[in-house]
Every structure is written in C-alpha cells, then in structure tokens.
Design an enzyme around this catalytic site. Sequence first.
Site, PDB file in Angstrom:
ATOM      1  N   CYS A 333     -21.059 -77.297 -90.807  1.00  0.00           N
ATOM      2  CA  CYS A 333     -22.292 -77.363 -91.593  1.00  0.00           C
ATOM      3  C   CYS A 333     -23.177 -76.140 -91.315  1.00  0.00           C
ATOM      4  CB  CYS A 333     -23.018 -78.679 -91.334  1.00  0.00           C
ATOM      5  SG  CYS A 333     -24.231 -79.074 -92.612  1.00  0.00           S
ATOM      6  N   HIS A 430     -19.139 -83.266 -92.249  1.00  0.00           N
ATOM      7  CA  HIS A 430     -19.366 -84.076 -91.066  1.00  0.00           C
ATOM      8  C   HIS A 430     -18.331 -85.207 -91.057  1.00  0.00           C
ATOM      9  CE1 HIS A 430     -23.070 -82.021 -90.184  1.00  0.00           C
ATOM     10  NE2 HIS A 430     -23.521 -82.263 -91.399  1.00  0.00           N
TER      11      HIS A 430
END
Length: 488
Positions: A333, A430
């Site tokens: 991310c 994630h």
Amino acid sequence: MVVGTSSHVGKTLLVTALCRILKKAGKRVAPFKAQNMSLNAYVTPDGKEIAYAQALQAWAAGIPPAVEMNPILLKPQGNLTSQIVLNGVAVGTYRAGEYYERWFAPAWQAVKEALARLQQQYDWILCEGAGSPAEVNLKHRDLANMRVALHLGSPTWLVADIDRGGALAHVVGTLQLLEPEERALIRGIVINKFRGSRELLQPGLDWLENYTGIPVVGVLPWLDWVLPQEDSMGIEASPQLWEDRAGRQALREGRLEIAVVRLPQVANFSDFDPLLAEPTVHLRWVHPGQSLGSPDVVILPGSKTTLNDLFALQKTGLAEQLRQYSGHIVGICGGLQMLGETIADPEGWEGIAGTYPGLGFLPLTTVLQPTKVTQQVQTQSRWPALAPIQGYEIHQGSTQADPSGCLPLFEQENLGWRDPTGRIWGSYLHGLFDNHLWRRQWLNWLRRQKGWDPLPDLEGHYAQQREQLLERLADLWQPHLDLGLLME
C-alpha cells in the site's frame, strides 16, 4: 458494555472472547465500538471502512463485519489531525476541536442509528469503550464510553491491568470520577493480565468488593500470545512480534529473517500476522534511524501519511540503507507508493502541494487523490506462481506503472508490480499474506534463492488459523469469568 481504567488494559480482547463464548452458547451476538482511533483498518463486504479490531470481534461472533459495529473511525494523520471515517466513508481531516464542533452531533446520531440497527438483528450487543471513561476533561464530548452505556441502560464491566501495578487504585479512582448514574451501571470488575497466585491476590479482591460494593467477575491470566493489536502502540510489546533474538541466530536456525520498517504512521500492521504464524520466519521491526542489519527481506508496510513517512526514511538515513541493501524489498500500500519514482500531491492532502521523489526502486508514479478506494478484491496471482487471491484495498492514491520496467503481480490491473527479477515488488492489497498458497509459494521462492528445501504447500486462508486462536482464547478465559452473572 466493557470499559477500562485506561488504554491497553484488555477491553478489545475481552469483548472478543465474550463474543466467541456467547456464540458457542448459541447466542446471536454482535460487537460494537462507537468510536475507535486506529490505523489498523478493514473493509467490509460492501466497501465500508471500520477498525480491524471490530472485524476481529465480528469473526469471533461468527458474523460478517459490518459498518454498524464501528460507525466512527478516527485515523491519526499527524500534526494533531485525524481523518474522520463516518459510517465507513472518509468525510475529511480535522483537528480535534474542529471535529467535535462540526461532527459531534452527526457522529452521535450515527452511533444511535447503528445501535438501533444492531438491536433489530441480534440478541446481544457487546459494546467496547475507548481509553478511560473517567477523563473529566473529555467526558462532555466522549462518544465511546458511558454515554453509550447510559443510552442503552447497559450493565457494564470495568477492566483493570494488574501487570502495570496499581490496579485496585485504578478501579477505585475510576469509579470515584464517574457520575452517580454512570457508576450505577458498573456491575462487575475484571482484573486482567494476572501472573501470580490467586491466593495472594484474594485479600485485595475481597477488600475491593467490600469497598466498592461491586463484585469481581473475572481474574484473567496473562497470555504469552496475542491476537492482533488494536493500534500501533502495542505492536512491539506483543510477544509474537518482538523477540529478543539476533538476526544471525534466526539464520542459524534455518529461518528467513524479515524486517518490517516501523513507519511513524504505520497502518494495517495486521497484514503480517500470517508471517508471524510461520515457524520458518523470524519477523522484527526496524525504526527509522536504526540499523537495517542484513535480513532476507525488508517490508515497507502501509502508511496513513505516505509522504511524511517517506521523508522520515530519507531524513534518518534508512532510505540510503535501503539503496545499499542487496536483499529483497517489498512494499504494501503506502510502502508500494514509496518504492516508485515520484509521488504527487497536487492539492496538498498530506501537507504542501507538490511532486516528490520516491525511493526509485520501481518505475511507478503515484498521484494522491481525495477519493479513497475501499473495496474487497478477488483475483489471481501471476507471480511467484498462479494462486487465487483474496484481499482488500484502502488507499488514497492512483499508481501508474511503466510496463517496460516492471511486471504485474495479479490478473487484475493496478494491484501490484515487480521488477523483472522479483527481488523488488509491491502491492496495494492488504491481507495478501493471509492467502496460504500464495504466501508459501513466495516463501519457497525466497528459500530457493538460499538453496533451502521448500516448505509444503498450504491450502486455505489465514482465517482458519485465526479461528483456532479465537477458540483458544475463549476456552482459556471462560473458566475465569463469572458467566452466570453475565447471563443474568
């Protein structure tokens, strides 16, 4: 309701255990936390963002996470500001005074509406407080503690951490500072993190019950293992995450050493729980300014403020250490965004508007945008082997890749890229390491680089191991709780 004498006394874990205990007793139960401040977040099936802790409690209750379980999420962003996520959607970034002036009334309305919807679906709601319910300077605007208990007329348990010392005084002081109508709701006291002999503690418990008129409904033993921490303050205190071992010892034991950079605004650190569960992996945290050492892999995790955390790497010399490092580098991310060539913030969402150089490991360009992407993802990996992938996205940035210099990681576009060698890669996903088959394939790819034998393939998902931990927690704590009083 469960409230605590302070933060990190075990409220989250107790609610989690009670959710599983009541589920096993055949009850329809849901968790609830009116307002959570955490950078560890999860995306519900309908694309709403809530604290990961409430997702974990929902899994303990045997139900899918829903936005009603955490209608307000505050995500600290530095400079005394937080991003406000209301009913699962980011509505802006504010200082505390601005938030309470502008959003207190809508937030309280959202809390009441969320509770009403949960009451229609479940027989039990287990509400968790935040911090302490007795902060006299904050009580007039406290959305998460006794305001909720009073609204529901809910019997409430007060939890204290005896490992810190002063637990009895903390209980008495907290009760003293509650208003009479609030104190009347406290029906039980729970002593958590107890390591010693119950016989030695019993005189203190007898005194506490006589002095307060409130029964002690639980003395919970210290755990040498933990479930995911609610916020980053606890990750390095976790016995799972922080081991007193040198990296070279891990290598002697035939384990891969993985160093995760402890960014100042680290987010979604629960991504690495599956790696902690791997017996052939040694995971440690490295702060900016510390020596990187010589791990097999360095991971740049998610970040709430990608640019500020990137600047921290550059100012402390860790960015230069990474450039001189010859091992494998991974970005998740915000960490993925840092691996690229540039990060543009044209409207100054993270500070001063401009375009800034990244670490330059991958030919990626990122533009930070006001619209946040929050969605669950199902796709298939292209590397290190074909495998089904489940995960979720939480990011405010759009990344473009130069296909001449990197390759996609997944069938679905714009989720991740790698260099041609596979030494450096990054992903927006994630929960990527939760996928057993993919994680083992990646670990075996690393092991082959070292000439080590591969691990056996592992089918399924980390959710199965999480279920075992939740069962273990409930079975361990249930004998130490007065569940008869709870059921009354």
